[in-house]
Design a protein around this motif. Structure first.
Motif, PDB file in Angstrom:
ATOM      1  N   PHE A 156      -1.423 -17.336   7.126  1.00 38.07           N
ATOM      2  CA  PHE A 156      -1.740 -17.008   6.002  1.00 38.07           C
ATOM      3  C   PHE A 156      -1.811 -17.868   5.372  1.00 38.07           C
ATOM      4  CE2 PHE A 156       2.329 -15.125   5.045  1.00 38.07           C
ATOM      5  CZ  PHE A 156       2.437 -15.388   3.615  1.00 38.07           C
ATOM      6  N   VAL A 157      -2.455 -18.262   4.185  1.00 38.13           N
ATOM      7  CA  VAL A 157      -2.333 -18.959   2.869  1.00 38.13           C
ATOM      8  C   VAL A 157      -2.134 -18.052   1.780  1.00 38.13           C
ATOM      9  CG1 VAL A 157      -3.889 -20.848   1.248  1.00 38.13           C
ATOM     10  CG2 VAL A 157      -4.850 -19.698   4.026  1.00 38.13           C
ATOM     11  N   PRO A 158      -0.816 -18.313   1.217  1.00 41.88           N
ATOM     12  CA  PRO A 158       0.214 -18.204   0.522  1.00 41.88           C
ATOM     13  C   PRO A 158      -0.104 -19.018  -1.230  1.00 41.88           C
ATOM     14  CG  PRO A 158       1.456 -19.904   1.389  1.00 41.88           C
ATOM     15  CD  PRO A 158       0.001 -19.483   1.833  1.00 41.88           C
ATOM     16  N   GLY A 159      -0.227 -17.906  -1.535  1.00 45.28           N
ATOM     17  CA  GLY A 159      -0.514 -17.856  -3.296  1.00 45.28           C
ATOM     18  C   GLY A 159       0.188 -18.210  -4.597  1.00 45.28           C
ATOM     19  N   THR A 160       1.791 -18.668  -4.076  1.00 47.54           N
ATOM     20  CA  THR A 160       2.471 -19.130  -4.650  1.00 47.54           C
ATOM     21  C   THR A 160       3.363 -20.262  -4.109  1.00 47.54           C
ATOM     22  OG1 THR A 160       4.050 -17.309  -3.678  1.00 47.54           O
ATOM     23  CG2 THR A 160       3.099 -16.326  -6.067  1.00 47.54           C
ATOM     24  N   ALA A 161       4.093 -20.525  -5.001  1.00 46.17           N
ATOM     25  CA  ALA A 161       4.771 -22.171  -3.839  1.00 46.17           C
ATOM     26  C   ALA A 161       5.879 -21.515  -3.652  1.00 46.17           C
ATOM     27  CB  ALA A 161       5.344 -22.786  -5.276  1.00 46.17           C
ATOM     28  N   GLU A 162       6.220 -20.409  -3.474  1.00 48.54           N
ATOM     29  CA  GLU A 162       7.416 -19.810  -2.488  1.00 48.54           C
ATOM     30  C   GLU A 162       7.552 -17.846  -3.304  1.00 48.54           C
ATOM     31  OE1 GLU A 162      11.015 -21.548  -4.245  1.00 48.54           O
ATOM     32  OE2 GLU A 162      10.851 -20.079  -6.365  1.00 48.54           O
ATOM     33  N   GLY A 163       8.209 -17.453  -1.855  1.00 50.64           N
ATOM     34  CA  GLY A 163       7.964 -15.858  -2.248  1.00 50.64           C
ATOM     35  C   GLY A 163       8.901 -15.119  -0.485  1.00 50.64           C
ATOM     36  N   GLU A 164       8.551 -13.816  -0.998  1.00 53.22           N
ATOM     37  CA  GLU A 164       8.766 -13.331   0.574  1.00 53.22           C
ATOM     38  C   GLU A 164       7.276 -12.717   1.025  1.00 53.22           C
ATOM     39  OE1 GLU A 164      11.979 -11.405  -0.500  1.00 53.22           O
ATOM     40  OE2 GLU A 164      13.674 -12.333   0.037  1.00 53.22           O
ATOM     41  N   TYR A 165       7.777 -12.455   2.546  1.00 54.50           N
ATOM     42  CA  TYR A 165       6.486 -11.739   2.877  1.00 54.50           C
ATOM     43  C   TYR A 165       6.811 -10.798   4.378  1.00 54.50           C
ATOM     44  CZ  TYR A 165       7.249 -14.791   6.506  1.00 54.50           C
ATOM     45  OH  TYR A 165       7.435 -15.484   7.821  1.00 54.50           O
ATOM     46  N   GLU A 166       5.868  -9.528   4.438  1.00 54.37           N
ATOM     47  CA  GLU A 166       6.184  -8.603   5.719  1.00 54.37           C
ATOM     48  C   GLU A 166       5.107  -8.885   6.161  1.00 54.37           C
ATOM     49  OE1 GLU A 166       7.687  -5.329   4.109  1.00 54.37           O
ATOM     50  OE2 GLU A 166       9.349  -5.410   2.844  1.00 54.37           O
ATOM     51  N   ILE A 167       4.555  -8.428   7.657  1.00 51.61           N
ATOM     52  CA  ILE A 167       3.630  -7.919   8.088  1.00 51.61           C
ATOM     53  C   ILE A 167       3.741  -7.198   9.092  1.00 51.61           C
ATOM     54  CG2 ILE A 167       1.659  -9.093   9.889  1.00 51.61           C
ATOM     55  CD1 ILE A 167       2.759 -11.822   9.301  1.00 51.61           C
ATOM     56  N   TRP A 168       3.092  -6.164   8.649  1.00 59.38           N
ATOM     57  CA  TRP A 168       2.783  -4.881   9.557  1.00 59.38           C
ATOM     58  C   TRP A 168       1.525  -4.698  10.425  1.00 59.38           C
ATOM     59  CZ3 TRP A 168       6.605  -0.996   8.230  1.00 59.38           C
ATOM     60  CH2 TRP A 168       7.486  -1.622   6.609  1.00 59.38           C
ATOM     61  N   THR A 169       1.643  -3.799  11.256  1.00 62.32           N
ATOM     62  CA  THR A 169       0.682  -3.554  12.164  1.00 62.32           C
ATOM     63  C   THR A 169       0.263  -2.208  13.323  1.00 62.32           C
ATOM     64  OG1 THR A 169      -0.337  -4.310  13.915  1.00 62.32           O
ATOM     65  CG2 THR A 169       1.280  -4.614  14.380  1.00 62.32           C
ATOM     66  N   THR A 170      -0.628  -1.663  12.653  1.00 64.24           N
ATOM     67  CA  THR A 170      -1.057  -0.265  13.508  1.00 64.24           C
ATOM     68  C   THR A 170      -2.273  -0.605  14.233  1.00 64.24           C
ATOM     69  OG1 THR A 170      -1.707   2.019  12.392  1.00 64.24           O
ATOM     70  CG2 THR A 170      -2.734   0.129  11.034  1.00 64.24           C
ATOM     71  N   PRO A 171      -1.976   0.073  15.061  1.00 66.19           N
ATOM     72  CA  PRO A 171      -3.663   0.496  16.285  1.00 66.19           C
ATOM     73  C   PRO A 171      -4.506   1.690  15.394  1.00 66.19           C
ATOM     74  CG  PRO A 171      -1.892   2.474  16.621  1.00 66.19           C
ATOM     75  CD  PRO A 171      -1.311   1.384  15.822  1.00 66.19           C
ATOM     76  N   ASN A 172      -5.163   1.193  14.019  1.00 67.90           N
ATOM     77  CA  ASN A 172      -5.670   2.030  13.724  1.00 67.90           C
ATOM     78  C   ASN A 172      -6.824   1.044  12.824  1.00 67.90           C
ATOM     79  OD1 ASN A 172      -4.620   4.888  14.122  1.00 67.90           O
ATOM     80  ND2 ASN A 172      -2.794   4.240  13.546  1.00 67.90           N
ATOM     81  N   MET A 173      -7.607   1.419  12.218  1.00 69.95           N
ATOM     82  CA  MET A 173      -8.111   1.005  11.035  1.00 69.95           C
ATOM     83  C   MET A 173      -7.658   1.386   9.439  1.00 69.95           C
ATOM     84  SD  MET A 173     -12.517   1.944  12.475  1.00 69.95           S
ATOM     85  CE  MET A 173     -12.834   1.196  10.823  1.00 69.95           C
ATOM     86  N   HIS A 174      -7.462   0.627   9.586  1.00 72.56           N
ATOM     87  CA  HIS A 174      -6.298   0.071   7.965  1.00 72.56           C
ATOM     88  C   HIS A 174      -7.396   0.883   6.727  1.00 72.56           C
ATOM     89  CE1 HIS A 174      -9.564  -3.136   6.586  1.00 72.56           C
ATOM     90  NE2 HIS A 174      -9.154  -2.637   5.358  1.00 72.56           N
ATOM     91  N   GLU A 175      -8.925   1.579   6.729  1.00 70.47           N
ATOM     92  CA  GLU A 175      -8.957   2.086   6.065  1.00 70.47           C
ATOM     93  C   GLU A 175      -8.663   3.565   6.112  1.00 70.47           C
ATOM     94  OE1 GLU A 175     -12.568  -0.991   6.410  1.00 70.47           O
ATOM     95  OE2 GLU A 175     -10.800   0.428   7.665  1.00 70.47           O
TER      96      GLU A 175
END
Length: 288
Positions: free
Chosen positions: A40-59
């Motif tokens: 992904f493309v971060p919009g800040t010079a530094e930072g923390e992140y998490e990536i989550w997933t689900t077998p569903n539509m996100h909506e």
């Protein structure tokens, strides 16, 4: 595994000034794939992140933290607006014809870049995958999804890429189907597994022995379990059934207690279930 790694990029590859704390998008598979990395493309010079997933539509589940599994977390040190690649600690398998969602969650207001320059209903497509348009959110589980006038019908393009392997082969389809049918019908069983409430599951020693070196060793010895043809597990019927399903099919049950599944996975020597249960447990801790 020997399979070549492929990559799919979004149509938009450079940040265009729009960013938010969280971004959610769906992935549809045209063939069986295993996703191993998300960029992904971060919009800040530094930072923390998490990536989550689900077998569903996100909506459908964007406000239901228990529906999501944590597959990566970390930090980046920039530079801003330069694509950041994240190896997933747990690969995400998306079967042919199914649609799973990803959530990239940051810890500040401009953590994830997206694009409102949408031209169609998806962010990218190739012969294997479709990256659907997504939504940004201010707070990962609480707030509402983004709405118009941004992007296409209130949806935006994810900016980044996925790395994956294609699993689809006729032999894979056959094995998946056979394993699922073997678990659901369990014909000609030669052993019994008993939960702590007395519920009995008819099983095959050959299948469980191949899945678990602990059971292979146990059933190779003249133990009482072998003489009785029964194995008693000190756990409730739901986790025992989930454990057996995993041994037969390799599929985890998301509605079980991850702490209990982690204990059983260690007990029976199932490293893949250990990893999956540990990630689910960590996800619940972070979400709580």
């Amino acid at each position: 595994s020997g399979r070549p790694t492929r990559q799919i990029h979004t149509r938009t590859t450079r940040a265009q000034g729009q960013s938010q704390c969280n971004f959610l998008f769906d992935v549809s598979a045209k063939t069986h794939v295993s996703i191993s990395a998300v960029s992904f493309v971060p919009g800040t010079a530094e930072g923390e992140y998490e990536i989550w997933t689900t077998p569903n539509m996100h909506e459908r589940v964007h406000q239901t933290s228990k529906a999501w599994t944590l597959v990566a977390k970390g930090s980046h040190t920039g530079p801003r607006a330069v694509e950041h690649a994240v190896e997933l600690q747990q690969h995400v398998t998306v079967p042919k014809g199914e649609r799973h969602a990803f959530c990239i969650a940051g810890h500040n207001a401009n953590a994830v870049c997206f694009s409102t320059d949408t031209s169609g209903t998806h962010s990218g497509e190739n012969d294997d995958l479709i990256l659907h348009l997504g939504h940004f959110k201010s707070y990962v589980w609480e707030s509402q999804l983004s709405t118009g006038p941004f992007g296409h019908n209130g949806m935006q393009e994810f900016v980044g890429s996925l790395e994956y392997q294609v699993l689809q082969m006729h032999s894979v389809d056959h094995c998946l189907s056979t394993a699922a049918q073997l678990w659901s019908t369990r014909p000609f069983p030669d052993a019994r597994v008993v939960a702590n409430d007395g519920r009995v599951f008819e099983v095959h020693r050959s299948v469980l022995s191949v899945a678990s070196p602990v059971l292979q060793a146990a059933w190779s010895q003249p133990l009482r379990e072998r003489e009785e043809g029964a194995l008693r597990i000190d756990a409730g019927p739901q986790p025992v059934e989930a454990l057996l399903r995993f041994m037969y099919t390799g599929q985890e049950s998301e509605d079980t207690d991850p702490g209990e599944m982690l204990r059983l996975a260690h007990l029976f020597g199932l490293p893949a279930l250990v990893r999956g249960s540990a990630m689910r447990l960590a996800g619940e801790v972070n979400a709580g």
